[in-house]
Write an enzyme that holds these catalytic residues in place. Sequence first.
Site, PDB file in Angstrom:
ATOM      1  N   ARG A  13      -2.672   4.527   5.526  1.00 23.74           N
ATOM      2  CA  ARG A  13      -3.239   3.929   4.325  1.00 23.74           C
ATOM      3  C   ARG A  13      -3.670   2.483   4.550  1.00 23.74           C
ATOM      4  O   ARG A  13      -4.353   1.905   3.727  1.00 23.74           O
ATOM      5  CB  ARG A  13      -2.225   4.011   3.179  1.00 23.74           C
ATOM      6  CG  ARG A  13      -1.891   5.434   2.779  1.00 23.74           C
ATOM      7  CD  ARG A  13      -0.744   5.486   1.798  1.00 23.74           C
ATOM      8  NE  ARG A  13      -1.083   4.878   0.528  1.00 23.74           N
ATOM      9  CZ  ARG A  13      -1.632   5.530  -0.494  1.00 23.74           C
ATOM     10  NH1 ARG A  13      -1.904   6.809  -0.386  1.00 23.74           N
ATOM     11  NH2 ARG A  13      -1.895   4.913  -1.617  1.00 23.74           N
TER      12      ARG A  13
ATOM     13  N   LYS B 211     -19.714   3.023   8.630  1.00 21.46           N
ATOM     14  CA  LYS B 211     -18.762   3.423   9.672  1.00 21.46           C
ATOM     15  C   LYS B 211     -18.695   2.372  10.771  1.00 21.46           C
ATOM     16  O   LYS B 211     -17.626   2.034  11.259  1.00 21.46           O
ATOM     17  CB  LYS B 211     -19.156   4.781  10.272  1.00 21.46           C
ATOM     18  CG  LYS B 211     -18.819   5.947   9.390  1.00 21.46           C
ATOM     19  CD  LYS B 211     -17.304   6.119   9.245  1.00 21.46           C
ATOM     20  CE  LYS B 211     -16.926   6.745   7.939  1.00 21.46           C
ATOM     21  NZ  LYS B 211     -17.149   5.955   6.731  1.00 21.46           N
TER      22      LYS B 211
ATOM     23  N   ASN C 160       3.339  -1.432  -5.637  1.00 20.74           N
ATOM     24  CA  ASN C 160       1.902  -1.326  -5.380  1.00 20.74           C
ATOM     25  C   ASN C 160       1.161  -1.706  -6.647  1.00 20.74           C
ATOM     26  O   ASN C 160       1.593  -1.356  -7.744  1.00 20.74           O
ATOM     27  CB  ASN C 160       1.512   0.107  -5.002  1.00 20.74           C
ATOM     28  CG  ASN C 160       1.888   0.457  -3.582  1.00 20.74           C
ATOM     29  OD1 ASN C 160       2.217  -0.405  -2.783  1.00 20.74           O
ATOM     30  ND2 ASN C 160       1.850   1.745  -3.265  1.00 20.74           N
ATOM     31  N   GLY C 161       0.020  -2.367  -6.499  1.00 22.20           N
ATOM     32  CA  GLY C 161      -0.768  -2.750  -7.665  1.00 22.20           C
ATOM     33  C   GLY C 161      -0.861  -4.259  -7.799  1.00 22.20           C
ATOM     34  O   GLY C 161      -0.541  -5.015  -6.876  1.00 22.20           O
TER      35      GLY C 161
ATOM     36  N   CYS D 149       0.787  -1.190   0.000  1.00 23.40           N
ATOM     37  CA  CYS D 149       0.000   0.000   0.000  1.00 23.40           C
ATOM     38  C   CYS D 149       0.838   1.268   0.000  1.00 23.40           C
ATOM     39  O   CYS D 149       0.430   2.260  -0.587  1.00 23.40           O
ATOM     40  CB  CYS D 149      -0.896  -0.050   1.212  1.00 23.40           C
ATOM     41  SG  CYS D 149      -2.188   1.135   1.241  1.00 23.40           S
TER      42      CYS D 149
ATOM     43  N   GLU E 293     -16.846  -0.694   9.433  1.00 22.35           N
ATOM     44  CA  GLU E 293     -15.433  -0.457   9.165  1.00 22.35           C
ATOM     45  C   GLU E 293     -14.574  -0.537  10.418  1.00 22.35           C
ATOM     46  O   GLU E 293     -13.486  -1.117  10.388  1.00 22.35           O
ATOM     47  CB  GLU E 293     -15.248   0.927   8.528  1.00 22.35           C
ATOM     48  CG  GLU E 293     -15.634   0.996   7.063  1.00 22.35           C
ATOM     49  CD  GLU E 293     -15.429   2.390   6.503  1.00 22.35           C
ATOM     50  OE1 GLU E 293     -14.948   2.494   5.365  1.00 22.35           O
ATOM     51  OE2 GLU E 293     -15.754   3.380   7.197  1.00 22.35           O
TER      52      GLU E 293
ATOM     53  N   TRP F 175      -0.229  -4.233   1.973  1.00 18.12           N
ATOM     54  CA  TRP F 175      -1.600  -4.685   2.212  1.00 18.12           C
ATOM     55  C   TRP F 175      -1.795  -5.883   1.295  1.00 18.12           C
ATOM     56  O   TRP F 175      -1.764  -5.767   0.080  1.00 18.12           O
ATOM     57  CB  TRP F 175      -2.579  -3.558   1.891  1.00 18.12           C
ATOM     58  CG  TRP F 175      -4.017  -3.844   2.193  1.00 18.12           C
ATOM     59  CD1 TRP F 175      -4.628  -3.766   3.400  1.00 18.12           C
ATOM     60  CD2 TRP F 175      -5.039  -4.196   1.245  1.00 18.12           C
ATOM     61  NE1 TRP F 175      -5.968  -4.058   3.274  1.00 18.12           N
ATOM     62  CE2 TRP F 175      -6.243  -4.324   1.967  1.00 18.12           C
ATOM     63  CE3 TRP F 175      -5.045  -4.430  -0.134  1.00 18.12           C
ATOM     64  CZ2 TRP F 175      -7.441  -4.670   1.353  1.00 18.12           C
ATOM     65  CZ3 TRP F 175      -6.238  -4.773  -0.734  1.00 18.12           C
ATOM     66  CH2 TRP F 175      -7.430  -4.893   0.006  1.00 18.12           C
TER      67      TRP F 175
ATOM     68  N   LYS G 141      -6.612   3.014   3.010  1.00 20.22           N
ATOM     69  CA  LYS G 141      -7.169   4.355   2.827  1.00 20.22           C
ATOM     70  C   LYS G 141      -7.447   4.652   1.362  1.00 20.22           C
ATOM     71  O   LYS G 141      -8.454   5.239   1.017  1.00 20.22           O
ATOM     72  CB  LYS G 141      -6.191   5.390   3.398  1.00 20.22           C
ATOM     73  CG  LYS G 141      -6.708   6.822   3.377  1.00 20.22           C
ATOM     74  CD  LYS G 141      -7.907   6.975   4.290  1.00 20.22           C
ATOM     75  CE  LYS G 141      -8.378   8.418   4.360  1.00 20.22           C
ATOM     76  NZ  LYS G 141      -9.627   8.550   5.104  1.00 20.22           N
TER      77      LYS G 141
ATOM     78  N   GLU H  56     -24.210   5.350   5.321  1.00 16.55           N
ATOM     79  CA  GLU H  56     -22.903   5.775   5.812  1.00 16.55           C
ATOM     80  C   GLU H  56     -22.717   5.411   7.279  1.00 16.55           C
ATOM     81  O   GLU H  56     -21.639   4.986   7.700  1.00 16.55           O
ATOM     82  CB  GLU H  56     -22.731   7.283   5.602  1.00 16.55           C
ATOM     83  CG  GLU H  56     -21.429   7.859   6.114  1.00 16.55           C
ATOM     84  CD  GLU H  56     -20.198   7.318   5.418  1.00 16.55           C
ATOM     85  OE1 GLU H  56     -19.092   7.559   5.929  1.00 16.55           O
ATOM     86  OE2 GLU H  56     -20.330   6.653   4.366  1.00 16.55           O
TER      87      GLU H  56
ATOM     88  N   HIS I 141     -40.709  -4.830   4.238  1.00 15.68           N
ATOM     89  CA  HIS I 141     -40.708  -5.661   3.037  1.00 15.68           C
ATOM     90  C   HIS I 141     -39.548  -6.662   3.071  1.00 15.68           C
ATOM     91  O   HIS I 141     -38.831  -6.831   2.083  1.00 15.68           O
ATOM     92  CB  HIS I 141     -40.631  -4.791   1.788  1.00 15.68           C
ATOM     93  CG  HIS I 141     -41.805  -3.888   1.613  1.00 15.68           C
ATOM     94  ND1 HIS I 141     -43.069  -4.349   1.312  1.00 15.68           N
ATOM     95  CD2 HIS I 141     -41.914  -2.535   1.728  1.00 15.68           C
ATOM     96  CE1 HIS I 141     -43.901  -3.331   1.232  1.00 15.68           C
ATOM     97  NE2 HIS I 141     -43.241  -2.219   1.486  1.00 15.68           N
TER      98      HIS I 141
END
Length: 614
Positions: free
Chosen positions: A27, A490, A101-102, A2, A493, A75, A609, A486, A509
């Site tokens: 991150r 949160k 990275n990637g 990362c 997370e 990561w 991040k 949201e 429903h």
Amino acid sequence: MCGIIGYVGQKQAETILVDGLKRLEYRGYDSAGITILEDGNLCTVKCVGKVNELAQKVRNDFPHSGTIGIGHTRWATHGNVSEKNAHPHFSDGGNFAIVHNGIIENYLHIKAFLTEKQYHFYSETDSEVLANLIDYHHKKEPFLSFSVILQKSLLHVEGTYGIAAIGKMFPDEIVVARKSSPLLIGLGDGENIIASDVSAVARYTKRVVYLNDGEIASVRPDNFSVTTSYEGTVNTVCHELDWEIRDTELGDYTHYMQKEIFEQPISIENAMRGRFTEDGSSTKFGGLPLSPQEVHAIERLLFCACGTAYHACLVGKYLIEKYARIPVDVEYASEFRYRNAPLQSNTLVFVVSQSGETIDTLAALEEARRKGYPVMGITNTVGSTIARATDGGIYQHAGLEVGVASTKAFTSQLTILSMLALFFARGRDMDDFAGQQYVHALKSLPGTINETLKLDAQIRSIAEQYCNYERFLFLGRQAMYPIAMEGALKLKEITYVHGEAFPTAEMKHGPIALISDQSVCIFIATQRELAEKTMSNIQEVKARGAKVIAIVNDESPIWESSCDEIIRIAGGCHPGINPIISVIPLQLFAYHMAVLRNCDVDRPRNLAKSVTVE
């Protein structure tokens, strides 16, 4: 991925590398490592866990004085979390070290080719093939420059990358390359620093050069050069950083997320600064190259975003359609590029990303441009790929956000989208008086957020009562539905507790089957015109034993008689700012829940991040 850091200069590299990695921690990562080139040897230390553990190993076992090196926080994407899979990785024989990275999509094909050439592999990662590929091309053509070797190697690579490499035969040079993963060069005096994020270089320099896709750079202590395979040497633009290193410091706060929640009055004010018209009836954006005629000709808006930014765009949809009467579509950026969505000819596209580097959002940007649509960006990061690739856009000016779970970046996005609703409305049908009322509400927003933050102690007390529950439903209507989404995000997370969001009326429903005495339902009930409908839904879940927490903004006694907990925010607010105020208690609730459950608030597990892989 990362985080990437590299140094070449006159100073001891290991100190700068470890410091840079500490500033990249926000991150998200699971392991870390550095490699120093000293006296012709690539000296390396790695560890699983935090950068502080790496720093301790460096202090104890790694007293090297080399002045060139690279570092990385990983990561995991390919291979489990282990020291052998941590970066840097090495070529067979140890002549080259790389950080990456990637994702290398065709790494198995490359690995098979190199295995036939008698190369051995020691990790489970896709990244290791890059080190051996560089070594292969160097042995094949040993008189080539380091940057040309990297260029030839990357001709075989499919996927995304931000790469930094050092080699024994190139003792004063780092080579770097970028494709869909951010890299920059920090320019110093007799030293240069490469990094994936400005936070890693801001202590040492305010001058940076951002690499574009397809560019390869050779970086030495006193100079650097940037090339591409199709243009040769390219001219670069030096940018001045506009934030200070103190932005990364905690001050009197316990966590960055807490600090950033309480910074929201300032970040929202910064998002609005200089963006109101002189007559106080509308907003203006210097980065939007739209004439009044073009605004009036727009037939549809399309917003593409991911995660928290997607929720902000959904709020924007409600506000823009309500006030500007322009149809709005909101797409997950990760889905948009893979479906053949029919778009009207007069469609304006917005891509929204806090980092400006989210790979799915960048892909949506390219897809929209490929189809001939104008694309505007909303981002918090000056010089980011989205900022440079769009036809225009708006900076959030929220300041650096360190906590992985977005708070102030989200509310600054909400603020800008609310201002956009006014911008488009005044360009079409909204009258002057209504515009002045909207502007007055926006200008009052920082003060109202300050008042809302005074609920912190009450919300902590509520969190103490419910921190051991494992099932939460967040419910809201209209623009409060994405706010509920949201709030659920949160909670997931940073506490790892299951939270789901539904439009309030949709609960019956199907989702009502989840309700029991082990459930907590959080209602965002801040729309007075819908209060009676919401109260009926509250009675439905109370009848099934659920606990009810209600966020309200009026003094009606019906709430006290029906809810277990009431969080009362400012009443009488303009609908254009009501969603922004309503999310603050949800942020505080998630934060206190995470603290009480002993979770890593700022660096939650498995999250990064800036998501720069698909």
